[in-house]
Design a protein around this motif. Structure first.
Motif, mmCIF file in Angstrom:
data_model
loop_
_atom_site.group_PDB
_atom_site.id
_atom_site.type_symbol
_atom_site.label_atom_id
_atom_site.label_comp_id
_atom_site.label_asym_id
_atom_site.label_seq_id
_atom_site.Cartn_x
_atom_site.Cartn_y
_atom_site.Cartn_z
ATOM 1 N N GLU A 12 17.979 8.090 -8.833
ATOM 2 C CA GLU A 12 17.322 8.837 -7.811
ATOM 3 C C GLU A 12 16.913 8.155 -6.592
ATOM 4 O OE1 GLU A 12 14.623 11.217 -9.815
ATOM 5 O OE2 GLU A 12 15.939 12.119 -11.166
ATOM 6 N N ARG A 13 16.364 7.076 -6.942
ATOM 7 C CA ARG A 13 15.773 6.160 -5.816
ATOM 8 C C ARG A 13 17.075 5.438 -5.131
ATOM 9 N NH1 ARG A 13 11.893 4.232 -9.789
ATOM 10 N NH2 ARG A 13 12.912 2.360 -10.118
ATOM 11 N N GLU A 14 18.117 5.008 -5.649
ATOM 12 C CA GLU A 14 19.180 4.442 -4.992
ATOM 13 C C GLU A 14 20.524 5.038 -5.685
ATOM 14 O OE1 GLU A 14 18.247 -0.100 -5.142
ATOM 15 O OE2 GLU A 14 17.802 0.690 -6.953
ATOM 16 N N PRO A 15 20.925 6.325 -5.065
ATOM 17 C CA PRO A 15 22.118 7.105 -5.264
ATOM 18 C C PRO A 15 23.181 6.292 -5.332
ATOM 19 C CG PRO A 15 20.583 8.311 -3.535
ATOM 20 C CD PRO A 15 20.045 6.728 -3.773
ATOM 21 N N GLY A 16 24.188 6.438 -6.554
ATOM 22 C CA GLY A 16 25.384 5.722 -6.643
ATOM 23 C C GLY A 16 25.373 4.410 -7.215
ATOM 24 N N GLN A 17 24.283 3.908 -6.978
ATOM 25 C CA GLN A 17 24.116 2.366 -7.584
ATOM 26 C C GLN A 17 24.327 2.147 -8.825
ATOM 27 O OE1 GLN A 17 21.649 -0.246 -5.253
ATOM 28 N NE2 GLN A 17 21.416 -1.482 -6.867
ATOM 29 N N TRP A 18 23.600 3.216 -9.646
ATOM 30 C CA TRP A 18 23.428 3.106 -11.004
ATOM 31 C C TRP A 18 24.359 3.783 -11.744
ATOM 32 C CZ3 TRP A 18 20.244 -0.667 -12.731
ATOM 33 C CH2 TRP A 18 19.600 -1.482 -11.893
ATOM 34 N N ASP A 19 25.570 4.622 -11.288
ATOM 35 C CA ASP A 19 26.236 5.445 -12.146
ATOM 36 C C ASP A 19 27.063 4.887 -13.247
ATOM 37 O OD1 ASP A 19 25.493 7.566 -10.293
ATOM 38 O OD2 ASP A 19 27.243 7.440 -9.071
ATOM 39 N N THR A 20 27.402 3.485 -12.940
ATOM 40 C CA THR A 20 28.402 3.069 -14.069
ATOM 41 C C THR A 20 27.502 2.768 -15.333
ATOM 42 O OG1 THR A 20 28.232 1.073 -13.002
ATOM 43 C CG2 THR A 20 30.247 2.060 -12.646
ATOM 44 N N THR A 21 26.278 2.256 -15.089
ATOM 45 C CA THR A 21 25.448 1.879 -16.065
ATOM 46 C C THR A 21 24.891 3.053 -16.699
ATOM 47 O OG1 THR A 21 24.663 -0.017 -14.804
ATOM 48 C CG2 THR A 21 23.272 0.676 -16.745
ATOM 49 N N LEU A 22 24.580 4.141 -16.010
ATOM 50 C CA LEU A 22 24.091 5.364 -16.651
ATOM 51 C C LEU A 22 25.211 6.136 -17.385
ATOM 52 C CD1 LEU A 22 22.169 7.729 -17.008
ATOM 53 C CD2 LEU A 22 22.725 8.623 -14.853
ATOM 54 N N ALA A 23 26.448 5.968 -17.119
ATOM 55 C CA ALA A 23 27.500 6.630 -17.567
ATOM 56 C C ALA A 23 27.893 5.739 -19.152
ATOM 57 C CB ALA A 23 28.776 6.405 -16.906
ATOM 58 N N TRP A 24 27.564 4.365 -19.128
ATOM 59 C CA TRP A 24 27.638 3.644 -19.968
ATOM 60 C C TRP A 24 26.657 4.014 -21.331
ATOM 61 C CZ3 TRP A 24 24.239 -0.615 -21.130
ATOM 62 C CH2 TRP A 24 24.531 -1.567 -22.370
ATOM 63 N N LEU A 25 25.558 4.237 -20.867
ATOM 64 C CA LEU A 25 24.407 4.786 -21.557
ATOM 65 C C LEU A 25 24.698 6.201 -22.390
ATOM 66 C CD1 LEU A 25 21.596 3.385 -19.787
ATOM 67 C CD2 LEU A 25 21.765 2.585 -21.926
ATOM 68 N N LEU A 26 25.098 7.107 -21.365
ATOM 69 C CA LEU A 26 25.522 8.295 -21.634
ATOM 70 C C LEU A 26 26.797 8.308 -22.950
ATOM 71 C CD1 LEU A 26 25.448 10.206 -18.538
ATOM 72 C CD2 LEU A 26 24.237 10.677 -20.484
ATOM 73 N N ASP A 27 27.622 7.408 -22.908
ATOM 74 C CA ASP A 27 28.708 7.379 -23.727
ATOM 75 C C ASP A 27 28.070 6.768 -25.100
ATOM 76 O OD1 ASP A 27 31.378 7.408 -24.522
ATOM 77 O OD2 ASP A 27 31.640 5.265 -24.236
ATOM 78 N N LEU A 28 27.300 5.751 -25.069
ATOM 79 C CA LEU A 28 26.562 5.212 -26.052
ATOM 80 C C LEU A 28 25.746 6.227 -27.016
ATOM 81 C CD1 LEU A 28 25.626 1.648 -24.952
ATOM 82 C CD2 LEU A 28 27.418 2.140 -26.424
ATOM 83 N N ASP A 29 25.316 7.197 -26.124
ATOM 84 C CA ASP A 29 24.392 8.241 -26.779
ATOM 85 C C ASP A 29 25.541 9.281 -27.334
ATOM 86 O OD1 ASP A 29 21.831 9.177 -27.372
ATOM 87 O OD2 ASP A 29 22.012 10.768 -25.688
ATOM 88 N N GLY A 30 26.580 9.137 -27.354
ATOM 89 C CA GLY A 30 27.536 10.289 -27.892
ATOM 90 C C GLY A 30 27.666 11.125 -26.908
ATOM 91 N N ARG A 31 27.742 10.992 -25.714
ATOM 92 C CA ARG A 31 28.058 12.081 -24.593
ATOM 93 C C ARG A 31 29.003 11.603 -23.725
ATOM 94 N NH1 ARG A 31 21.662 12.104 -23.268
ATOM 95 N NH2 ARG A 31 22.288 13.768 -21.568
#
Length: 448
Positions: free
Chosen positions: A379-398
């Motif tokens: 939210e503070r830096e749009p776009g910069q953290w997308d791949t990391t967030l997606a990686w965590l979502l995938d690890l969380d089964g999403r």
């Protein structure tokens, strides 16, 4: 496929990168690798596929994979094809691919690859002769020593090393003699040539001679002290090693002494030596001491030893400490370390530490917490953290949420993250299709 695209791939790990190609091979996707190499000119896919085929004894098929790359003159494909042909017994055919012409004989690089093929063909004496005119180049001398290992030619190699080695053993500050049989002046550092010389003596069973010859030259060539210490340790001469490690060459020998003590099970003394060495070679020794303590399971001490460096602008061992803690199965302890850093340091290194913290939360299985932090960062830096967030979502089964996020992302490497998620879930062909072709990647690179 063209040479420029292939060179760009190799320089920047472009196209299907090596890690992905190797992962596909581990998942049994050999046919997909072959198809991708052929249809998209993907060198890393070809390289991994050829390795798999050769391991299975399918040499003809491996040559077929390499054919289009050889046709455009890609030297790595040419060399690999030559090696395969030699292994098949088609020696003259293989050597012909890499045999230098008159101009090529002036090139150390061309001669090095031809010499390698000659050794594979069992023609070691010819390989030595090909390399000899270029022995003034340090890396060619290194190649000579490496290529002849186990080939029963050590006496000849020793003769070729002798002119430079004798000058170094005599205390010369440099080696400007003419290489034996060579057309160029040598450019070797005395310590470098003496290391090679001692290695050949050692593999001839003459380690005692190597020790006897290196010892007297240490005052003139102190840079060889580490090799002298290595020889003493390998030969079990611990008293001599102790004297070396506690004398004027302590900076180069103490760590070798500590390693030898640890291998002998003298853990207390090894630790004492490492603590002593901190005074002479703090950064390197601190790393060794931290690794030593980690091997003993003394994780709090690992953190304490590295602590003086964690907030240094240069020479910080913060991430070494974190990696040691992760390997020891203690990501929570690593999180405590990160959370205990000073506010000014954290602010100055916000991006790196933000990613590090998210990685540690994932290692600790705290996916929901990591996702919440990654969303806040995004939210503070749009776009910069997308791949990391997606990686965590995938690890969380999403994985579906992760893929939706990445497909709408403007982050530069989002396509690679999509491919990684798809491969993790077995969608291999789809993952390959997501990666832009090499020409497309080069075009995007040039625009940037």
């Amino acid at each position: 496929m063209n040479l420029d695209d292939l060179a760009w791939q190799r320089q920047f790990d472009g196209g299907i990168e090596p890690a992905m190609a190797e992962y596909l091979a581990r998942q049994g996707q050999l046919e997909l690798l072959i198809e991708t190499a052929r249809d998209r000119g993907e060198w890393f896919c070809a390289e991994v596929a050829v390795g798999e085929l050769c391991e299975a004894g399918e040499f003809e098929r491996a040559l077929t994979v390499l054919e289009p790359f050889v046709a455009v003159g890609w030297p790595f494909a040419v060399r690999e094809s030559a090696s395969i042909l030699v292994r098949q017994g088609r020696i003259e055919e293989g050597l012909a691919l890499v045999r230098p012409d008159a101009a090529g004989l002036e090139s150390a690089f061309d001669c090095r690859w031809f010499a390698g093929a000659l050794v594979e063909a069992g023609r070691v004496d010819e390989a030595i002769e090909v390399l000899t005119p270029h022995l003034g180049e340090p890396w060619i001398l290194e190649s000579l020593v490496d290529l002849t290992r186990g080939e029963n030619r050590d006496s000849r190699v020793l003769e070729l090393l002798a002119p430079c080695a004798e000058r170094a053993l005599g205390g010369a500050a440099d080696c400007r003699c003419s290489a034996a049989g060579g057309r160029r002046e040598c450019r070797h550092q005395p310590s470098e040539v003496l290391v090679k010389y001692s290695r050949v003596l050692e593999r001839m069973g003459r380690a005692d001679e190597a020790i006897r010859r290196l010892g007297p030259v240490l005052p003139a060539v102190p840079g060889v002290a580490w090799r002298y210490a290595e020889l003493l340790a390998d030969q079990g001469r611990f008293e001599q090693l102790r004297e070396l490690a506690t004398g004027e060459h302590a900076g180069l020998a103490l760590n070798q002494y500590a390693k030898a003590l640890e291998e002998q099970g003298e853990l207390r003394e090894a630790e004492a030596v490492l603590h002593e060495a901190l005074a002479t070679d703090a950064e390197y020794t601190r790393r060794r001491l931290m690794a030593f303590l980690a091997r003993q399971g003394r994780l709090d001490e690992v953190v304490d030893v590295g602590r003086p460096t964690y907030e240094d602008a240069e020479g910080s061992l913060l991430h070494e400490a974190i990696d040691l803690l992760i390997r020891a199965g203690s990501p929570e302890r690593a999180l405590e370390l990160v959370d205990g850093l000073g506010a000014a340091y954290v602010e100055a290194h916000a991006d790196v530490l933000g990613y590090t913290r998210l990685r540690l939360l994932a290692k600790a299985g705290r996916y929901a917490e990591g996702i919440a932090e990654a969303r806040a960062l995004s939210e503070r830096e749009p776009g910069q953290w997308d791949t990391t967030l997606a990686w965590l979502l995938d690890l969380d089964g999403r994985p579906d949420e992760a893929l939706d996020l990445l497909r709408s992302s403007t982050e530069r490497e989002a396509h690679r993250a999509i491919a990684q998620i798809l491969t993790r879930h077995g969608h291999y062909a789809e993952a390959v299709a997501v990666i832009p072709t090499v020409p497309a990647q080069r075009e995007a690179w040039d625009r940037r």
